[in-house]
Structures are given as C-alpha cells and as structure tokens.
Design an enzyme around this catalytic site. Sequence first.
Site, PDB file in Angstrom:
ATOM      1  N   CYS A   1       0.841  -1.195   0.000  1.00  0.00           N
ATOM      2  CA  CYS A   1       0.000   0.000   0.000  1.00  0.00           C
ATOM      3  C   CYS A   1       0.881   1.253   0.000  1.00  0.00           C
ATOM      4  CB  CYS A   1      -0.979  -0.052   1.173  1.00  0.00           C
ATOM      5  SG  CYS A   1      -2.403   1.055   1.001  1.00  0.00           S
TER       6      CYS A   1
ATOM      7  N   HIS B   1      -3.256  -5.868   0.999  1.00  0.00           N
ATOM      8  CA  HIS B   1      -2.571  -6.075   2.274  1.00  0.00           C
ATOM      9  C   HIS B   1      -2.470  -7.554   2.638  1.00  0.00           C
ATOM     10  CE1 HIS B   1      -2.428  -1.873   3.895  1.00  0.00           C
ATOM     11  NE2 HIS B   1      -3.411  -1.709   3.027  1.00  0.00           N
TER      12      HIS B   1
ATOM     13  N   GLU C   1      -0.629  -8.846   4.861  1.00  0.00           N
ATOM     14  CA  GLU C   1      -0.480  -8.972   6.318  1.00  0.00           C
ATOM     15  C   GLU C   1      -1.821  -8.955   7.030  1.00  0.00           C
ATOM     16  OE1 GLU C   1      -0.787  -4.530   5.799  1.00  0.00           O
ATOM     17  OE2 GLU C   1      -0.058  -6.253   4.650  1.00  0.00           O
TER      18      GLU C   1
END
Length: 223
Positions: free
Chosen positions: A87, A195, A197
Amino acid sequence: MKTAVVTFPGSNCDRDMQVALRDVTGRDPHKVWHGDADLPDGLDFIALPGGFSYGDYLRSGAMAANSPIMRSVIAAAERGVPVLGVCNGFQVLTEARLLPGALMRNAGQNFICRTVSLKVENTQSLFTGGYASDEEIHVPVAHHDGNFFADEDTLDRLEGDGRVAFRYTEKVNGSRRDIAGILNPAGNVLGMMPHPERAIESDHGGSDGRRLFESALGVLAPA
C-alpha cells in the site's frame, strides 16, 4: 531469520506487519524508525508498511522516499535483500525508484476498503512461489491512491519480463491493466496495494496472504 519493519510518521499498518512476520517466523521483527540512518546488520527481509506517511503531502510516499532510512533500504535492495512494500509502502518504492510507475488517485475518487480477488500472475519469485499459477486469492485493500499508472512501454516491459506479480480480477481502482503488484528486475523487491499482512489468519477473514510471507521467508530460511 532477521526481519525489519520501517515506520514512517503516519504509518498505521506497521503493527499488522510486525504481527504477521512474528507469526510466520516465530521472532519479533526489528522496529526501524524512518529517521534512523542505518538498518540492523544481517537483515533477511525488510517491509515497508501501509499508512499515510507524512500525511500523503506532495504525493503519496514522496516525502517518505527521502527519509534517511531509505538510503539504507535502497542499498539493501541493490544487494539482493528482499523488500516488500504494501500500500503506502508500494507508493514509497515507486517514489524511491526501486519500482517503476506511480500510484494515482483511485478512479471514482473514493477510498476503497474491502476484500478483493487477485490472480497470481508470477509464481517464480521468492514472494509468490507458494501459489499456483493463475490461482485466485482474496486479500483486503484499503487505499485512496492505488491506481497504478505507467506508460505503455513500461507496461509492456513489465508484462514481457514476467514482473506483474498480482492482477485484480475485477475493476477496483482504475489501475492500468488491472495491475495490483509488481516486481523489480531482480525479483527481490515486491510492491503491492492489497494487504497480505491482513490475510494471515482464517479467523480474521482469510489466510491467502500468509503464503506470501511463508514463501519469501521459507526460501530464505537455512535448510
């Protein structure tokens, strides 16, 4: 396995990245501040997290790309250390010229926050070796300036060299050729808007991002 997460003023996904790396490696990553001049010695993996570094003034990632720590990040990438930018981290990587192109305002001018579908385009990189070719995975996005832009020659070169890592399977933000993530020529730098994560645990909505970390960190782990 030594990993590090760089935090800039305005980062807000650094803790998510730290948790993901700790979950996969079993070790806490080093926490690196943007104003530090040097990275810890012997790093195996560097992550630039999402957020709004420096409030996204000038252009998203532009000021962060000139932070003192980025000189060390660039040098590490040039030595072959894997670097993941997610991002805002992707935006920083383009502004630092570690990756080509630019991330512009989303088509429609809206902030987008939802899970999207991605097609895995390249399974030969250390980041994507845990996926099957053309596999469809689901990963959250949360961005206002995720519209990837590059000129036609650059896009053709990315496609021809197999440097498109992930592609949206739907229209998300106006990105040219629906590109969601790209690699540098050496394959050790990955920038992506979604994302991974945030897709580590099934209990949190999905775990398709976990294999990205397991792939990269598994390849790097000693036999």
